[in-house]
Every structure is written in C-alpha cells, then in structure tokens.
Design an enzyme around this catalytic site. Structure first.
Site, PDB file in Angstrom:
ATOM      1  N   ARG A  66       0.851  -1.188   0.000  1.00 53.70           N
ATOM      2  CA  ARG A  66       0.000   0.000   0.000  1.00 53.70           C
ATOM      3  C   ARG A  66       0.889   1.242   0.000  1.00 53.70           C
ATOM      4  O   ARG A  66       1.737   1.391   0.887  1.00 53.70           O
ATOM      5  CB  ARG A  66      -0.914  -0.013   1.233  1.00 53.70           C
ATOM      6  CG  ARG A  66      -1.715   1.239   1.392  1.00 53.70           C
ATOM      7  CD  ARG A  66      -2.688   1.195   2.568  1.00 53.70           C
ATOM      8  NE  ARG A  66      -3.306   2.492   2.644  1.00 53.70           N
ATOM      9  CZ  ARG A  66      -3.300   3.288   3.711  1.00 53.70           C
ATOM     10  NH1 ARG A  66      -2.763   2.893   4.848  1.00 53.70           N
ATOM     11  NH2 ARG A  66      -3.844   4.486   3.653  1.00 53.70           N
ATOM     12  N   HIS A 110      -3.070  10.980   0.994  1.00 53.60           N
ATOM     13  CA  HIS A 110      -2.501  10.747   2.331  1.00 53.60           C
ATOM     14  C   HIS A 110      -1.899  12.088   2.773  1.00 53.60           C
ATOM     15  O   HIS A 110      -0.705  12.204   3.011  1.00 53.60           O
ATOM     16  CB  HIS A 110      -1.474   9.617   2.267  1.00 53.60           C
ATOM     17  CG  HIS A 110      -1.193   8.962   3.592  1.00 53.60           C
ATOM     18  ND1 HIS A 110      -1.345   7.607   3.807  1.00 53.60           N
ATOM     19  CD2 HIS A 110      -0.754   9.465   4.770  1.00 53.60           C
ATOM     20  CE1 HIS A 110      -0.996   7.309   5.050  1.00 53.60           C
ATOM     21  NE2 HIS A 110      -0.640   8.426   5.660  1.00 53.60           N
ATOM     22  N   GLU A 161      -7.456   8.185   6.482  1.00 56.34           N
ATOM     23  CA  GLU A 161      -7.735   8.806   7.771  1.00 56.34           C
ATOM     24  C   GLU A 161      -8.262  10.242   7.655  1.00 56.34           C
ATOM     25  O   GLU A 161      -7.593  11.197   8.076  1.00 56.34           O
ATOM     26  CB  GLU A 161      -6.461   8.783   8.643  1.00 56.34           C
ATOM     27  CG  GLU A 161      -5.917   7.383   8.861  1.00 56.34           C
ATOM     28  CD  GLU A 161      -4.677   7.350   9.763  1.00 56.34           C
ATOM     29  OE1 GLU A 161      -4.155   8.414  10.097  1.00 56.34           O
ATOM     30  OE2 GLU A 161      -4.252   6.251  10.126  1.00 56.34           O
ATOM     31  N   ASN A 175      -7.413   1.395   9.921  1.00 52.47           N
ATOM     32  CA  ASN A 175      -6.118   1.620  10.579  1.00 52.47           C
ATOM     33  C   ASN A 175      -6.351   1.554  12.073  1.00 52.47           C
ATOM     34  O   ASN A 175      -7.137   2.332  12.619  1.00 52.47           O
ATOM     35  CB  ASN A 175      -5.541   2.991  10.218  1.00 52.47           C
ATOM     36  CG  ASN A 175      -5.108   3.068   8.765  1.00 52.47           C
ATOM     37  OD1 ASN A 175      -5.194   2.084   8.026  1.00 52.47           O
ATOM     38  ND2 ASN A 175      -4.643   4.233   8.349  1.00 52.47           N
ATOM     39  N   TYR A 200      -4.441   1.329  15.881  1.00 43.18           N
ATOM     40  CA  TYR A 200      -3.219   1.396  16.693  1.00 43.18           C
ATOM     41  C   TYR A 200      -3.499   1.173  18.172  1.00 43.18           C
ATOM     42  O   TYR A 200      -2.705   0.560  18.864  1.00 43.18           O
ATOM     43  CB  TYR A 200      -2.530   2.755  16.495  1.00 43.18           C
ATOM     44  CG  TYR A 200      -1.911   2.874  15.118  1.00 43.18           C
ATOM     45  CD1 TYR A 200      -0.624   2.431  14.883  1.00 43.18           C
ATOM     46  CD2 TYR A 200      -2.635   3.387  14.050  1.00 43.18           C
ATOM     47  CE1 TYR A 200      -0.056   2.493  13.614  1.00 43.18           C
ATOM     48  CE2 TYR A 200      -2.074   3.453  12.772  1.00 43.18           C
ATOM     49  CZ  TYR A 200      -0.790   3.006  12.579  1.00 43.18           C
ATOM     50  OH  TYR A 200      -0.234   3.057  11.323  1.00 43.18           O
ATOM     51  N   GLU A 232      -3.476  -0.433   8.097  1.00 45.24           N
ATOM     52  CA  GLU A 232      -2.312  -0.035   8.914  1.00 45.24           C
ATOM     53  C   GLU A 232      -2.459  -0.640  10.299  1.00 45.24           C
ATOM     54  O   GLU A 232      -3.520  -0.571  10.914  1.00 45.24           O
ATOM     55  CB  GLU A 232      -2.213   1.480   9.099  1.00 45.24           C
ATOM     56  CG  GLU A 232      -1.735   2.236   7.902  1.00 45.24           C
ATOM     57  CD  GLU A 232      -1.618   3.741   8.159  1.00 45.24           C
ATOM     58  OE1 GLU A 232      -1.383   4.155   9.323  1.00 45.24           O
ATOM     59  OE2 GLU A 232      -1.789   4.496   7.195  1.00 45.24           O
TER      60      GLU A 232
END
Ligand code: IFM
Length: 465
Positions: free
Chosen positions: A77, A121, A166, A301, A303, A359
C-alpha cells in the site's frame, strides 16, 4: 502449541505514504504541498526536520521493491502525491509525475505484489490551500479530477484503490487541533473539511469506477478507528465515551454506511457551538446519498483504544490508564483486544463487504546493537498480539481479507519528524541504508506460513541470530 493459520488468499502487505518516504521535492516539476509549507514553519515539527529527502524512495524505489520481494508480501500500500500529478492542484497533469507511479506499479506486478493505491494521504497541493483547501467544495471537485487522471494512467493495472487515508486526521488534526497541516484551530472549519473530504471520496469513487478498467478493481476508503472506553462506570464517563466515539468513529462511519451524520454527535457539536444553529450548513441535497455509495471494502487503521472520562464541562478527556511500559513511543496503549472489538463491531453495525487492516504497527525506541542487529522484540510482540486478535475476529465471522504492517520503512512521522520509528526496516537517514529489523525476519516467516505460533516470544527468540 496452538497456531493461528489465516484463510487461503489472505493478503499480507506493508504500507507507506508518499510524503513520508519519497523525498525528491524538487524533482520533475512536483508542486508544493501543505506539508512542505507546514514543516517550513518554525516550531511545527518537533525535531525541526522536513520530508524533502525522507527515505529518498523517489530515487531508491527499486531497492524498496526488492525489500518487499524479500519479505514475500503479496500486497503493498502506497500513496500517490497529488502535487506530483497536478502541481497546481488542478488543471495541467504532469506525465513525468505519473511516470514514477507507473514504473512502480509495473515493478510491483512483475514481483507478484498487488498495488493498493491511496489517492490522498494528506499532501494537498498548496495552491488549493491558498484558495481555502478542504474547507471549500472546490477542493472536492479538484480531487475528483485528480482521481480521474490517476485512474486513466494506472487503472488498467491497479486492482485496489483507497480514496482517502484517515480523513479524521486531515480534518481534525489539521483544522481543529492545529497539529497537522494546514495547522488551523477552528472546530467549525474542521467539520466543513470533514464533509468535503467525504464528498470528494464519493466523487472519486465515481471517477475510479468509470476509469479504472482492471477487471478486479475494488474501491474503498481507510479510516483510523479506535474503540472508546469509559474511564469508570459513572454515567458521565460513559457519556463522554459515547461523545468521543461519535466525533471520532461514527462521524465517518455513519455517512459512509448509513447516509447520515450521527444525531447525538451533531447535537454534541451544536452544544459546543461548533455549528451555526442546529444544522450542518455545508451539507447540500444529494451529498449524503453520494457519500453512502456502497464500497467494495473498508480499510481500517488500528493502533490503540482510548479511555475517556468526562471533563469539568462534560467534554471527553482522554486518560492514560496503563504504566509507561505498556505504551508505545507515540504514547499509545498496546491494546490488541481493541482490534478484535472494533472488527466485530464494524461487522455487526456497518456490515462492510470486506475489510482490510490497512495499517497496524508501533513505534518503539529501536537500537542497533554491536553486531549490527535491531532486536525489536516489543514490535514483534505488538504485531503478534494484533494478528492474533485479527485471527480471532475472522473466526467470529468478520470478512477480514488482508493485513498491512505500518510501516515498511522508518520514515517522516509528520509533526514528530524522524523521532518515531515504525519500520520493519531501520533507515539510517544519513546514508539511506536500510537494515532489516528482527521484526522483518519475523514478518517474513509469518507471510511465508500465512500464520504464526500462538506464542510470540518463543518465535522471537528462535529468530534472533
Ligand atoms: O504515520 C502515520 C500514517 O501516516 C497514518 N496513520 C498513522 C501512522 C502512525 O502515526
């Protein structure tokens, strides 16, 4: 010992973004981006750096494709830099800008690696910012033209498209908190920006479906999502968690999957005075219908989670609830259970056709030892635990089809400059040498076996050489 074996066809990959790795700012007519301007403003980047060289991927991309090939991943990606394709943000399309990505796509395909192309991005062309950036509808129109230009050139070979990465970060970190480019602090502007980002997504989906001709072409969007936990069972804390969830997760999920902004979150914004009156004045007839165009996949994504308590005024305040040792270098709690919960919730409440984890990864304080090795055991443990959670979600029926480690390389971590290393590869920014960390060896084994042992540490110890 138990094993986690992933389903046949599960895609393994790594992710990067243009601004964070490419460098080559002055090459072949690339235009200025809002991040070039932001980083040039004193005090914006913690180490005073910028991304003008970064990982020099613009010149070393062949070497980086070799790294992907060595890892054995089936997908990569990356993002396209809008200012390389349209230096003024709209109008003239640069063929040399497109040539770079054209060659990259061919090299990936020659190595059996599927390109997952992100269109945005965060590197908005500065000339568009000068005319209002994402706070105007015009930027959404420009984005659709840019999507068309990229699709016409790469769309015969690229099978996976991600319109935005995002959008919460682009809208809120950029326009409300001032931590990202363009560095504004205006909550109302952030809501307008969020809407125009979503609208531009809708128009780009249309453009990609019209012009990307690869037979298996899929189009989606990537959201950064985090489960919100109340700091206590108190009603006020539970309401603060609801509020956080509304502005962070549901503000994007609801329009995309249900065609409406979440009513309770709109009411929160009205109460705060972020919206004029009781309405969303920037939403026009047909916008929400377009935004809810069915997607081929949702990119996630993940985290960490957030733990939230009610501040004095009832506003959500994010709390740290674990000791320092359980945080990554970003100050984010290691909480793999949150990935499982998030995936199951997405499946239950939004029913995306497919999910890719686009991600997941962690920054830790990596060090090269005297024998030149980087024993990033904590990163291996982090990835292992999150993959185990993802595996559990698949068993619970979540249509998860792939996983991308953030990131292939240590890179320019936005306002943190080069102080946070997320890579499977260490980058020596002085020499541009790439060194595989132990996590790269570990991930290579996981990819080859499409799975892993139940216990991370034992795997790690065996791999250390
Ligand atoms: O580096 C970023 C990336 O650009 C977007 N997602 C989060 C990563 C780590 O902060």
């Amino acid at each position: 010992m138990s094993r986690h074996t992933f389903p046949r066809g599960f895609l393994w990959g790594t992710a990067t973004s243009a601004h964070q790795i490419e460098g080559g700012f002055a090459e072949n007519g690339r235009g200025e981006s809002i991040w070039d301007r932001f980083a040039a403003t004193p005090g914006r980047i913690s180490d005073g750096s910028d991304a003008s060289v970064a990982c020099d991927h613009y010149h070393r991309w062949r070497e980086d494709v070799d790294l992907l090939q060595w890892l054995g991943v089936g997908a990569y990606r990356f993002s396209v830099a809008w200012p390389r394709i349209m230096p003024a943000g709209r109008g003239r399309v640069s063929d040399t800008g497109l040539d770079f990505y054209d060659a990259l796509v061919d090299a990936l395909l020659d190595n059996g690696i599927r390109p997952f192309v992100t269109l945005y991005h965060w590197d908005l062309p500065q000339p568009l910012q000068d005319r209002g950036g994402w706070s105007t509808r015009d930027t959404a129109t420009a984005f659709a033209d840019y999507a068309t230009a990229v699709a016409r050139r790469l769309g015969d070979r690229v099978g996976h498209w991600i319109t935005h990465n995002e959008p919460w970060c682009a809208a809120s970190l950029g326009h409300e908190m001032g931590e990202h480019a363009p560095g504004h602090r205006d909550a109302g502007e952030a809501l307008r920006a969020a809407h125009h980002l979503l609208l531009s997504h809708a128009w780009a989906v249309e453009a990609l479906r019209a012009d990307a001709t690869a037979t298996d072409a899929e189009v989606g969007i990537t959201l950064n999502l985090a489960p919100a936990w109340p700091a206590s069972p108190r009603e006020a804390d539970r309401d603060a968690a609801r509020h956080f969830d509304g502005s962070f997760n549901r503000w994007y999920l609801d329009p995309l999957f249900r065609g409406s902004y979440p009513e309770d979150a709109v009411a929160d914004r009205v109460r705060r005075g972020d919206l004029e009156g009781h309405d969303l004045p920037f939403v026009r007839a047909g916008d929400l219908q377009a935004i809810a165009t069915p997607l081929d996949f949702l990119g996630v994504n993940y985290y960490s989670r957030v733990v939230v308590r009610a501040g004095a005024d009832g506003e959500p305040v994010v709390e740290r609830v674990v000791p320092q040792e359980e945080l990554t270098e970003m100050g984010w709690e290691v909480f793999p259970q949150g990935l499982y919960e998030l995936l199951v919730r997405l499946e239950r409440e939004y029913r995306p056709a497919k999910i890719y984890i686009t991600e997941n990864g962690a920054a830790f304080r990596d060090e090269i030892d005297t024998s030149g090795e980087i024993s990033d055991v904590r990163r291996i443990d982090y990835l292992h635990a999150h993959l185990a959670a993802a595996h559990r979600a698949i068993s619970a029926g979540v249509p998860l089809q792939g996983y991308f480690v953030w990131s292939l390389l240590d890179n320019f971590e936005w306002a943190h400059g080069y102080t946070k290393r997320f890579g499977l590869y260490w980058v020596d920014f002085a020499t541009q040498r790439r060194i595989a960390k132990q996590s790269a060896f570990w991930y290579r084994d996981v990819v080859a076996a499409s799975g892993m042992d139940g216990d991370a540490r034992s795997t790690t110890v065996r791999r250390l050489r």
